[in-house]
Design a protein around this motif. Structure first.
Motif, PDB file in Angstrom:
ATOM      1  N   TYR A  31     -32.110   0.877  35.683  1.00 26.15           N
ATOM      2  CA  TYR A  31     -32.577  -0.503  35.859  1.00 26.15           C
ATOM      3  C   TYR A  31     -33.904  -0.500  36.626  1.00 26.15           C
ATOM      4  O   TYR A  31     -34.840  -1.225  36.267  1.00 26.15           O
ATOM      5  CB  TYR A  31     -31.523  -1.327  36.599  1.00 26.15           C
ATOM      6  N   PHE A  39     -38.195  -6.725  30.942  1.00 25.23           N
ATOM      7  CA  PHE A  39     -38.288  -8.152  31.263  1.00 25.23           C
ATOM      8  C   PHE A  39     -39.627  -8.703  30.760  1.00 25.23           C
ATOM      9  O   PHE A  39     -39.690  -9.795  30.175  1.00 25.23           O
ATOM     10  CB  PHE A  39     -38.148  -8.354  32.764  1.00 25.23           C
ATOM     11  N   SER A  40     -40.689  -7.950  30.956  1.00 28.67           N
ATOM     12  CA  SER A  40     -42.015  -8.388  30.497  1.00 28.67           C
ATOM     13  C   SER A  40     -42.044  -8.531  28.984  1.00 28.67           C
ATOM     14  O   SER A  40     -42.649  -9.463  28.447  1.00 28.67           O
ATOM     15  CB  SER A  40     -43.080  -7.379  30.949  1.00 28.67           C
ATOM     16  N   GLU A  53     -34.648 -13.855  31.526  1.00 25.49           N
ATOM     17  CA  GLU A  53     -33.717 -13.234  32.469  1.00 25.49           C
ATOM     18  C   GLU A  53     -32.320 -13.123  31.859  1.00 25.49           C
ATOM     19  O   GLU A  53     -31.645 -12.107  31.994  1.00 25.49           O
ATOM     20  CB  GLU A  53     -33.650 -14.019  33.781  1.00 25.49           C
ATOM     21  N   ASP A 118     -42.661 -12.696  39.030  1.00 20.04           N
ATOM     22  CA  ASP A 118     -43.479 -11.984  39.998  1.00 20.04           C
ATOM     23  C   ASP A 118     -44.195 -10.854  39.287  1.00 20.04           C
ATOM     24  O   ASP A 118     -43.571 -10.019  38.647  1.00 20.04           O
ATOM     25  CB  ASP A 118     -42.610 -11.407  41.109  1.00 20.04           C
ATOM     26  N   VAL A 119     -45.500 -10.860  39.376  1.00 19.55           N
ATOM     27  CA  VAL A 119     -46.261  -9.813  38.715  1.00 19.55           C
ATOM     28  C   VAL A 119     -46.037  -8.495  39.445  1.00 19.55           C
ATOM     29  O   VAL A 119     -46.056  -8.434  40.665  1.00 19.55           O
ATOM     30  CB  VAL A 119     -47.762 -10.163  38.696  1.00 19.55           C
ATOM     31  N   VAL A 120     -45.799  -7.480  38.673  1.00 20.10           N
ATOM     32  CA  VAL A 120     -45.519  -6.172  39.259  1.00 20.10           C
ATOM     33  C   VAL A 120     -46.791  -5.560  39.795  1.00 20.10           C
ATOM     34  O   VAL A 120     -47.843  -5.665  39.174  1.00 20.10           O
ATOM     35  CB  VAL A 120     -44.943  -5.242  38.166  1.00 20.10           C
TER      36      VAL A 120
ATOM     37  N   GLN B  55     -47.133  -7.194  33.373  1.00 22.27           N
ATOM     38  CA  GLN B  55     -45.794  -6.848  33.861  1.00 22.27           C
ATOM     39  C   GLN B  55     -45.246  -7.887  34.838  1.00 22.27           C
ATOM     40  O   GLN B  55     -45.967  -8.374  35.719  1.00 22.27           O
ATOM     41  CB  GLN B  55     -45.822  -5.478  34.526  1.00 22.27           C
ATOM     42  N   HIS B  56     -43.994  -8.223  34.664  1.00 19.83           N
ATOM     43  CA  HIS B  56     -43.304  -9.183  35.524  1.00 19.83           C
ATOM     44  C   HIS B  56     -42.038  -8.543  36.066  1.00 19.83           C
ATOM     45  O   HIS B  56     -41.325  -7.868  35.319  1.00 19.83           O
ATOM     46  CB  HIS B  56     -42.906 -10.439  34.742  1.00 19.83           C
ATOM     47  N   GLU B  57     -41.756  -8.764  37.339  1.00 18.18           N
ATOM     48  CA  GLU B  57     -40.484  -8.316  37.906  1.00 18.18           C
ATOM     49  C   GLU B  57     -39.413  -9.339  37.559  1.00 18.18           C
ATOM     50  O   GLU B  57     -39.664 -10.543  37.639  1.00 18.18           O
ATOM     51  CB  GLU B  57     -40.584  -8.203  39.430  1.00 18.18           C
ATOM     52  N   PRO B  58     -38.214  -8.897  37.204  1.00 21.39           N
ATOM     53  CA  PRO B  58     -37.126  -9.863  37.001  1.00 21.39           C
ATOM     54  C   PRO B  58     -36.813 -10.582  38.309  1.00 21.39           C
ATOM     55  O   PRO B  58     -37.060 -10.031  39.385  1.00 21.39           O
ATOM     56  CB  PRO B  58     -35.947  -8.997  36.572  1.00 21.39           C
ATOM     57  N   PRO B  59     -36.283 -11.794  38.245  1.00 26.32           N
ATOM     58  CA  PRO B  59     -35.916 -12.508  39.470  1.00 26.32           C
ATOM     59  C   PRO B  59     -34.951 -11.691  40.326  1.00 26.32           C
ATOM     60  O   PRO B  59     -34.142 -10.921  39.797  1.00 26.32           O
ATOM     61  CB  PRO B  59     -35.228 -13.771  38.944  1.00 26.32           C
ATOM     62  N   THR B  62     -30.974 -10.182  39.750  1.00 22.83           N
ATOM     63  CA  THR B  62     -30.596  -9.960  38.338  1.00 22.83           C
ATOM     64  C   THR B  62     -29.674  -8.748  38.203  1.00 22.83           C
ATOM     65  O   THR B  62     -28.662  -8.801  37.497  1.00 22.83           O
ATOM     66  CB  THR B  62     -31.859  -9.763  37.474  1.00 22.83           C
ATOM     67  N   LEU B  63     -30.017  -7.657  38.893  1.00 25.57           N
ATOM     68  CA  LEU B  63     -29.162  -6.462  38.803  1.00 25.57           C
ATOM     69  C   LEU B  63     -27.753  -6.773  39.305  1.00 25.57           C
ATOM     70  O   LEU B  63     -26.763  -6.343  38.689  1.00 25.57           O
ATOM     71  CB  LEU B  63     -29.779  -5.309  39.612  1.00 25.57           C
ATOM     72  N   ARG B  65     -26.243  -9.592  39.241  1.00 22.48           N
ATOM     73  CA  ARG B  65     -25.530 -10.399  38.242  1.00 22.48           C
ATOM     74  C   ARG B  65     -25.057  -9.531  37.064  1.00 22.48           C
ATOM     75  O   ARG B  65     -23.960  -9.726  36.536  1.00 22.48           O
ATOM     76  CB  ARG B  65     -26.422 -11.543  37.746  1.00 22.48           C
ATOM     77  N   SER B  82     -30.711 -17.951  38.008  1.00 26.31           N
ATOM     78  CA  SER B  82     -31.788 -18.354  38.899  1.00 26.31           C
ATOM     79  C   SER B  82     -32.835 -19.165  38.151  1.00 26.31           C
ATOM     80  O   SER B  82     -32.875 -19.183  36.925  1.00 26.31           O
ATOM     81  CB  SER B  82     -32.442 -17.106  39.475  1.00 26.31           C
ATOM     82  N   ARG B  83     -33.688 -19.804  38.892  1.00 30.60           N
ATOM     83  CA  ARG B  83     -34.843 -20.543  38.365  1.00 30.60           C
ATOM     84  C   ARG B  83     -34.450 -21.668  37.422  1.00 30.60           C
ATOM     85  O   ARG B  83     -35.200 -22.064  36.557  1.00 30.60           O
ATOM     86  CB  ARG B  83     -35.826 -19.598  37.675  1.00 30.60           C
TER      87      ARG B  83
END
Lengths: 192, 280
Positions: A31, A39-40, A53, A118-120, B55-59, B62-63, B65, B82-83
């Motif tokens: 993960y 996710f992106s 999500e 949130d941008v990585v 690139q985006h981090e998951p909220p 999430t892990l 859940r 979330s959100r």
């Protein structure tokens, strides 16, 4: 001697095997490696952070359930995970009964960022690699680029892409093949 | 590497081969190192294209859940995402509470299908559909599919057999006086199936046919997809649904409605039922 990518793939294959045997720690490590890019990808395909999500959760549930069936002879671990994510998104898009209006890969994605993701923070190496990919795609012929983007991120079948672009399916298949091969050629060129 | 093989490798990486083509490609892959090398390079192109996206981090959470879902935690399942994203089938569940009442009246259940898919002898659910009713039956299969792909192949094989030999179906498809008839095959383990349309009137202007799965125990409905316009002419179509949220899902029933074209996600089934038990 194995290159860093091969080492990473071997390590991820081991993590998948351990996950398939029920090892939660291995699953968490997977993960950590895969969640941001997957996710992106989901954000890009469905265009909505909340749905992305949910779909990421679904995809990782499938990874957990099907990890034992992963076969390293058939695909790289990350490609396998990308396929799981893409299938999940495509199923969702088809249920949603409409296809998203895809945006060019080169477009600034800040519109999506504002919706809550949130941008990585990315390493310099990863950024350089991304720039290479973006550059390679930017230089490709417009039709080829559009066909490749639709094939990768829209969930459309080749026939649907052909309909969208007003071209025969064979032509679209050829553009997609050419696009992937051109990208491969660019990426395998030695860095000066 | 010739163009045809390169194109095949691209289609394989893009997951655009059907089960038979994929099996043939993998058989060749096992003894063709050049093809394997080409495949790896194309995979690298795909992988790096994905990593090249913004690139985006998951909220956060999430892990946790996902792990809660793995553990089957009911508490986590009830927790809102979330959100502010609504659970995908929440709206359908509200409709389902009312629908469950009707289900007990008209459904002709050939056998009880309450058994959880992970227990007992493996089977595929077959639901006969006409314009008045549903008929449920279970068809035993030789072995439990090891994954979704194996399930797909098993279902496709069975669907083709029933298509070519309707007499093998566990019930008779009676067309007398019916405007539509067909049947659905469903594997509760992989949540995928096929719907066979034998007869169906054209959907009409501004309408499209949608397939729905009804959990007869909870009354919850899950959308299984939109049938292509050509379906009215007959054919076999693959579908998949999200997993049931209930720990003990009941028998899956199916029905087809005529809905306004382009109705949004999670819209409730509001149109006329054209295949399956009428709930009007």
């Amino acid at each position: 001697m194995p290159n860093p990518q091969e080492n990473a793939a071997a390590e991820e294959a081991r993590l998948l095997a351990r996950s398939g045997a029920g090892d939660r720690e291995a699953f968490r490590l997977l993960y950590a490696r895969y969640s941001a890019p997957l996710f992106s990808l989901a954000v890009r395909m469905v265009g909505n952070i909340g749905e992305a999500e949910e779909l990421l959760q679904d995809a990782f549930m499938k990874v957990w359930r099907n990890a034992a069936s992963y076969d390293p002879r058939k695909s790289r671990p990350f490609t396998w995970a990308v396929t799981v994510m893409r299938r999940t998104c495509i199923d969702h898009l088809r249920r949603r009964s409409r296809l998203p209006v895809t945006t060019p890969l080169l477009e600034d994605d800040t519109a999506i960022d504002r919706s809550g993701g949130d941008v990585v923070r990315r390493s310099a190496e990863a950024s350089e690699d991304s720039e290479l990919v973006r550059g390679a795609i930017a230089e490709s012929p417009p039709n080829q680029r559009r066909a490749l983007e639709l094939a990768l991120f829209s969930g459309m079948t080749h026939a649907e892409i052909a309909g969208r672009l007003g071209q025969p399916v064979g032509t679209v298949k050829s553009w997609i093949r050419r696009g992937l091969l051109d990208l491969r050629a660019t990426l395998t060129e030695p860095t000066p | 590497m010739n163009t045809q093989l390169e194109e095949l490798a691209c289609l394989y990486v893009l997951d655009r081969l059907d089960a038979r083509e994929r099996a043939a490609f993998e058989a060749r892959l096992a003894h063709d190192p050049d093809l394997a090398a080409t495949l790896r390079e194309i995979e690298a192109s795909l992988d790096r294209s994905v990593r090249a996206l913004a690139q985006h981090e998951p909220p956060a959470g999430t892990l946790e859940r996902i792990e809660a879902r793995i553990s089957g935690s009911r508490q986590a399942a009830a927790e809102p995402p979330s959100r502010g994203a609504a659970p995908m089938w929440a709206a359908a569940a509200r409709w389902g509470a009312a629908a469950a009442v009707a289900v007990g009246v008209g459904l002709i259940a050939v056998r009880s299908l309450q058994r959880a898919p992970a227990e007992g002898r493996p089977f595929v659910v077959v639901v006969g559909l006409d314009s008045l009713r549903s008929r449920l039956a279970e068809v035993p299969v030789q072995e439990r599919p090891r994954d979704a792909d194996a399930s797909f192949i098993q279902l496709a094989t069975l669907a083709e057999r029933f298509w070519e030999k309707p007499d093998d179906l566990p019930f008779r498809l009676d067309s007398a006086g019916q405007s539509g008839r067909g049947y659905a095959l469903f594997d509760p383990g992989s949540n995928q199936g096929f719907i066979a349309i034998r007869q169906l009137p054209a959907a009409g202007r501004g309408k499209e046919y949608r397939l729905w799965l009804l959990d007869t125990a909870s009354g919850k409905v899950r959308e299984a997809g939109v049938l292509p316009a050509a379906a009215a002419a007959g054919g076999l179509y693959f579908f998949s649904v999200l997993p049931a949220t209930s720990a003990k899902p009941g028998s899956p029933d199916f029905f087809v409605t005529a809905e306004d074209t382009g109705s949004p996600l999670s819209a409730l089934p509001r149109g006329k039922v054209v295949l399956g038990e009428s709930r009007s």
